[in-house]
Design a protein around this motif. Structure first.
Motif, PDB file in Angstrom:
ATOM      1  N   SER B  31       0.862  -1.177   0.000  1.00  7.37           N
ATOM      2  CA  SER B  31       0.000   0.000   0.000  1.00  7.37           C
ATOM      3  C   SER B  31       0.896   1.223   0.000  1.00  7.37           C
ATOM      4  O   SER B  31       2.094   1.141   0.235  1.00  7.37           O
ATOM      5  CB  SER B  31      -0.928   0.020   1.211  1.00  7.37           C
ATOM      6  OG  SER B  31      -0.310   0.692   2.290  1.00  7.37           O
ATOM      7  N   LEU B  32       0.265   2.363  -0.212  1.00  5.81           N
ATOM      8  CA  LEU B  32       1.060   3.579  -0.291  1.00  5.81           C
ATOM      9  C   LEU B  32       1.115   4.312   1.032  1.00  5.81           C
ATOM     10  O   LEU B  32       1.530   5.459   1.086  1.00  5.81           O
ATOM     11  CB  LEU B  32       0.487   4.491  -1.378  1.00  5.81           C
ATOM     12  CG  LEU B  32       0.638   3.944  -2.788  1.00  5.81           C
ATOM     13  CD1 LEU B  32      -0.039   4.856  -3.790  1.00  5.81           C
ATOM     14  CD2 LEU B  32       2.101   3.778  -3.137  1.00  5.81           C
ATOM     15  N   ASP B  34      -0.516   5.560   4.942  1.00  7.80           N
ATOM     16  CA  ASP B  34      -1.739   6.228   5.424  1.00  7.80           C
ATOM     17  C   ASP B  34      -1.839   7.647   4.910  1.00  7.80           C
ATOM     18  O   ASP B  34      -2.925   8.148   4.644  1.00  7.80           O
ATOM     19  CB  ASP B  34      -1.735   6.232   6.966  1.00  7.80           C
ATOM     20  CG  ASP B  34      -1.642   4.811   7.492  1.00  7.80           C
ATOM     21  OD1 ASP B  34      -1.006   4.594   8.532  1.00  7.80           O
ATOM     22  OD2 ASP B  34      -2.204   3.910   6.819  1.00  7.80           O
ATOM     23  N   ASP B  35      -0.696   8.294   4.816  1.00  9.07           N
ATOM     24  CA  ASP B  35      -0.749   9.695   4.378  1.00  9.07           C
ATOM     25  C   ASP B  35      -0.942   9.757   2.883  1.00  9.07           C
ATOM     26  O   ASP B  35      -0.442   8.929   2.129  1.00  9.07           O
ATOM     27  CB  ASP B  35       0.551  10.410   4.748  1.00  9.07           C
ATOM     28  CG  ASP B  35       0.875  10.249   6.220  1.00  9.07           C
ATOM     29  OD1 ASP B  35       2.057  10.089   6.551  1.00  9.07           O
ATOM     30  OD2 ASP B  35      -0.087  10.262   7.014  1.00  9.07           O
ATOM     31  N   ALA B  36      -1.628  10.780   2.479  1.00  3.02           N
ATOM     32  CA  ALA B  36      -1.867  10.953   1.049  1.00  3.02           C
ATOM     33  C   ALA B  36      -0.587  11.393   0.358  1.00  3.02           C
ATOM     34  O   ALA B  36       0.168  12.206   0.881  1.00  3.02           O
ATOM     35  CB  ALA B  36      -2.963  11.987   0.835  1.00  3.02           C
ATOM     36  N   TYR B  39      -0.188  13.088  -6.262  1.00  3.18           N
ATOM     37  CA  TYR B  39      -0.291  12.207  -7.416  1.00  3.18           C
ATOM     38  C   TYR B  39       0.922  12.316  -8.325  1.00  3.18           C
ATOM     39  O   TYR B  39       1.428  11.316  -8.840  1.00  3.18           O
ATOM     40  CB  TYR B  39      -1.571  12.510  -8.209  1.00  3.18           C
ATOM     41  CG  TYR B  39      -1.707  11.598  -9.400  1.00  3.18           C
ATOM     42  CD1 TYR B  39      -1.536  12.095 -10.694  1.00  3.18           C
ATOM     43  CD2 TYR B  39      -1.968  10.238  -9.248  1.00  3.18           C
ATOM     44  CE1 TYR B  39      -1.653  11.256 -11.789  1.00  3.18           C
ATOM     45  CE2 TYR B  39      -2.074   9.397 -10.332  1.00  3.18           C
ATOM     46  CZ  TYR B  39      -1.921   9.913 -11.601  1.00  3.18           C
ATOM     47  OH  TYR B  39      -2.021   9.079 -12.678  1.00  3.18           O
ATOM     48  N   LEU B  57      -3.577  -1.071  -4.998  1.00  4.08           N
ATOM     49  CA  LEU B  57      -3.181   0.219  -4.435  1.00  4.08           C
ATOM     50  C   LEU B  57      -4.359   1.167  -4.366  1.00  4.08           C
ATOM     51  O   LEU B  57      -4.507   1.933  -3.407  1.00  4.08           O
ATOM     52  CB  LEU B  57      -2.047   0.827  -5.262  1.00  4.08           C
ATOM     53  CG  LEU B  57      -0.732   0.066  -5.196  1.00  4.08           C
ATOM     54  CD1 LEU B  57       0.302   0.714  -6.094  1.00  4.08           C
ATOM     55  CD2 LEU B  57      -0.219  -0.007  -3.771  1.00  4.08           C
ATOM     56  N   GLU B  58      -5.199   1.098  -5.375  1.00  2.00           N
ATOM     57  CA  GLU B  58      -6.372   1.972  -5.359  1.00  2.00           C
ATOM     58  C   GLU B  58      -7.319   1.599  -4.243  1.00  2.00           C
ATOM     59  O   GLU B  58      -7.963   2.463  -3.636  1.00  2.00           O
ATOM     60  CB  GLU B  58      -7.095   1.876  -6.698  1.00  2.00           C
ATOM     61  CG  GLU B  58      -6.453   2.705  -7.781  1.00  2.00           C
ATOM     62  CD  GLU B  58      -7.247   2.658  -9.058  1.00  2.00           C
ATOM     63  OE1 GLU B  58      -8.182   1.832  -9.127  1.00  2.00           O
ATOM     64  OE2 GLU B  58      -6.950   3.441  -9.962  1.00  2.00           O
ATOM     65  N   SER B  60      -6.475   0.387  -1.406  1.00  2.00           N
ATOM     66  CA  SER B  60      -5.944   0.815  -0.111  1.00  2.00           C
ATOM     67  C   SER B  60      -5.901   2.339   0.001  1.00  2.00           C
ATOM     68  O   SER B  60      -5.970   2.884   1.094  1.00  2.00           O
ATOM     69  CB  SER B  60      -4.546   0.221   0.082  1.00  2.00           C
ATOM     70  OG  SER B  60      -3.640   0.848  -0.786  1.00  2.00           O
ATOM     71  N   SER B  61      -5.784   3.006  -1.134  1.00  2.00           N
ATOM     72  CA  SER B  61      -5.727   4.466  -1.122  1.00  2.00           C
ATOM     73  C   SER B  61      -6.719   4.992  -2.149  1.00  2.00           C
ATOM     74  O   SER B  61      -6.341   5.340  -3.270  1.00  2.00           O
ATOM     75  CB  SER B  61      -4.326   4.954  -1.475  1.00  2.00           C
ATOM     76  OG  SER B  61      -3.343   4.280  -0.746  1.00  2.00           O
ATOM     77  N   TYR B  63      -8.122   7.648  -2.820  1.00  2.00           N
ATOM     78  CA  TYR B  63      -7.965   8.970  -3.435  1.00  2.00           C
ATOM     79  C   TYR B  63      -7.215   8.893  -4.749  1.00  2.00           C
ATOM     80  O   TYR B  63      -7.257   9.810  -5.559  1.00  2.00           O
ATOM     81  CB  TYR B  63      -7.222   9.922  -2.486  1.00  2.00           C
ATOM     82  CG  TYR B  63      -5.861   9.423  -2.072  1.00  2.00           C
ATOM     83  CD1 TYR B  63      -5.689   8.677  -0.913  1.00  2.00           C
ATOM     84  CD2 TYR B  63      -4.741   9.690  -2.849  1.00  2.00           C
ATOM     85  CE1 TYR B  63      -4.444   8.213  -0.538  1.00  2.00           C
ATOM     86  CE2 TYR B  63      -3.490   9.226  -2.484  1.00  2.00           C
ATOM     87  CZ  TYR B  63      -3.346   8.484  -1.320  1.00  2.00           C
ATOM     88  OH  TYR B  63      -2.131   8.017  -0.970  1.00  2.00           O
ATOM     89  N   LEU B  64      -6.559   7.797  -4.971  1.00  2.00           N
ATOM     90  CA  LEU B  64      -5.826   7.670  -6.225  1.00  2.00           C
ATOM     91  C   LEU B  64      -6.761   7.560  -7.418  1.00  2.00           C
ATOM     92  O   LEU B  64      -6.393   7.917  -8.535  1.00  2.00           O
ATOM     93  CB  LEU B  64      -4.941   6.424  -6.181  1.00  2.00           C
ATOM     94  CG  LEU B  64      -3.706   6.454  -5.297  1.00  2.00           C
ATOM     95  CD1 LEU B  64      -3.063   5.085  -5.292  1.00  2.00           C
ATOM     96  CD2 LEU B  64      -2.723   7.488  -5.796  1.00  2.00           C
TER      97      LEU B  64
END
Lengths: 123, 311
Positions: B31-32, B34-36, B39, B57-58, B60-61, B63-64
């Motif tokens: 995953s990328l 916790d923090d954003a 992009y 990845l999307e 888990s995050s 916002y991507l």
């Protein structure tokens, strides 16, 4: 860096002194100020002109773990060396990539993004 | 200063280095964090991801997802060039979600492969079955007996094994069955029937083999014929029970001319003298006496409707 040439003696001495960079888990790294200045963010933080607490104490805390901070310092040294008057030859791309372990890469990316600031442009 | 400029441009930034390292190990990225992440910082890494990694990845995050449409589009075109072309030519606009599109295309591809695979499998199995039908099978059951003589040549009579068997059978019947002797040797005629039942029977286990041809009928062309012909009208039926169909043919043919190979040849008159002498001494000795010629070599042999062993 040409500005440094015009600094007075006191400034010239300070230029070469050591600064401390601390990590979130209690480690400290000592680097030359010139090396730390590679990072725009750090440079600003440690600048004598500013009245940041860090500047007074010559200490710059970074909220990353030590492994990451160590790599940051390593890169700064690496860059300082290759950008200094010492070496004129080109740098192999892989020179530094192989020094980055994959486990650290993600955090290092985030830290580098935060610290580098205007690293691309000339300081 | 200008020197420093040149050098700083030469040296990649730490961000660049990290991006390079991450792009190499995309599949290991769980995953990328916790923090954003911005992009544009992570974009080069995402572009190097596989579809499954990108999806993970999307998830888990989330916002991507706002920015990854172009990546999905690129993935669609790269992974499914043919299907995407097809889809595009149908005239439909760009789909709302390239991500959805990607997985639809992937399913379509899987279906296509499955179809082709099953078709291939069935074809292969059919070919194997056909091959199995043709191959030699081991069995302990006898195949259906061949038809009686008179139905034309049996199938594949000319295989080497078949020929050998034919000859062996002929040889055996000739050796074991009665010798048709010249009229001067009537005694041997009496003895010969006794030989015949004993010997041929055990040696001819299968019903399809011709056993005893006790035919004593001679061709009218042969002078000594009358004696034997009158003397043995019933022997064929008695001594050859195993092959009724063949025997059925024989009596009529016996009357006409030649029921057995031994009897027929007209030119074997000169062979006769040898055999009668042996039979006189010891009837059993004739069993082992090789014929002067093999049956197939006897003149007039070809064209006879011979009983063919049908193993």
């Amino acid at each position: 860096m040409s500005n440094d040439v015009q600094m007075n003696d006191a400034g010239a001495e300070k230029r070469d002194d050591w600064v401390k960079i601390t990590s979130s888990d209690g480690y400290s790294f000592l680097v030359k100020r010139s090396v730390a200045a590679i990072s725009g963010t750090l440079k600003n933080m440690l600048s004598e002109d500013s009245s940041f607490r860090e500047a007074i104490a010559n200490t710059c805390p970074i909220s990353e773990r030590a492994a990451v901070v160590e790599k940051v310092c390593e890169y700064m040294s690496f860059k300082a060396y290759y950008e200094g008057p010492g070496s004129k030859e080109g740098v192999d791309v892989n020179e530094f990539t192989e020094r980055i372990p994959p486990e650290v890469a993600l955090e290092l990316l985030l830290a580098a993004d935060y610290l580098e600031g205007v690293l691309d442009s000339c300081v | 200063m200008s020197e420093a400029e040149c050098q700083s441009r030469r040296l990649p930034t730490l961000v660049t280095y990290c991006q390079r390292v991450l792009s190499t190990y995309t599949d290991s990225i769980s995953s990328l964090g916790d923090d954003a992440i911005r992009y544009d910082v992570i974009k080069p890494v995402l572009e190097c991801c596989s579809a499954d990694t990108l999806l993970r990845l999307e998830q888990s995050s989330p916002y991507l997802e706002n920015d990854t449409s172009e990546i999905w589009q690129r993935l669609c075109w790269k992974t499914f060039p043919l299907l995407a072309e097809q889809y595009f030519q149908e005239g439909s606009e760009a789909p709302e979600s390239w991500r959805e599109q990607f997985f639809l295309l992937r399913e379509a591809e899987a279906e296509r492969l499955e179809l082709a695979g099953s078709r291939l499998r069935s074809q292969r199995m059919e070919a194997e079955e056909r091959k199995k039908e043709r191959e030699v099978k081991i069995t302990d059951r006898l195949p259906p007996p061949k038809r009686a003589r008179g139905w034309g040549a049996p199938s594949q009579p000319k295989t080497l094994f078949q020929k050998t068997k034919n000859e062996a059978t002929k040889f055996r019947t000739s050796v074991y069955s009665a010798r048709v002797l010249p009229p001067t040797r009537q005694r041997t005629l009496h003895s010969s029937p006794s030989i015949k039942p004993a010997v041929p029977r055990p040696s001819e286990p299968t019903k399809s083999m011709v056993t005893v041809k006790t035919v004593t009928y001679k061709r009218p062309s042969i002078p000594p014929a009358p004696l034997q012909s009158s003397g043995r009208p019933t022997t064929p039926s008695v001594l050859t029970p195993a092959t009724p169909p063949k025997l059925a043919a024989s009596p009529p043919s016996a009357r006409s001319s030649k029921p057995s190979p031994i009897v027929q040849p007209s030119s074997t008159g000169e062979q006769r003298p040898i055999k009668p002498s042996i039979n006189k001494k010891d009837p059993m000795a004739s069993l082992f006496m090789p014929k002067h010629r093999t049956l197939s070599q006897l003149p007039g042999q070809t064209g006879n409707a011979r009983i063919v062993p049908t193993r």
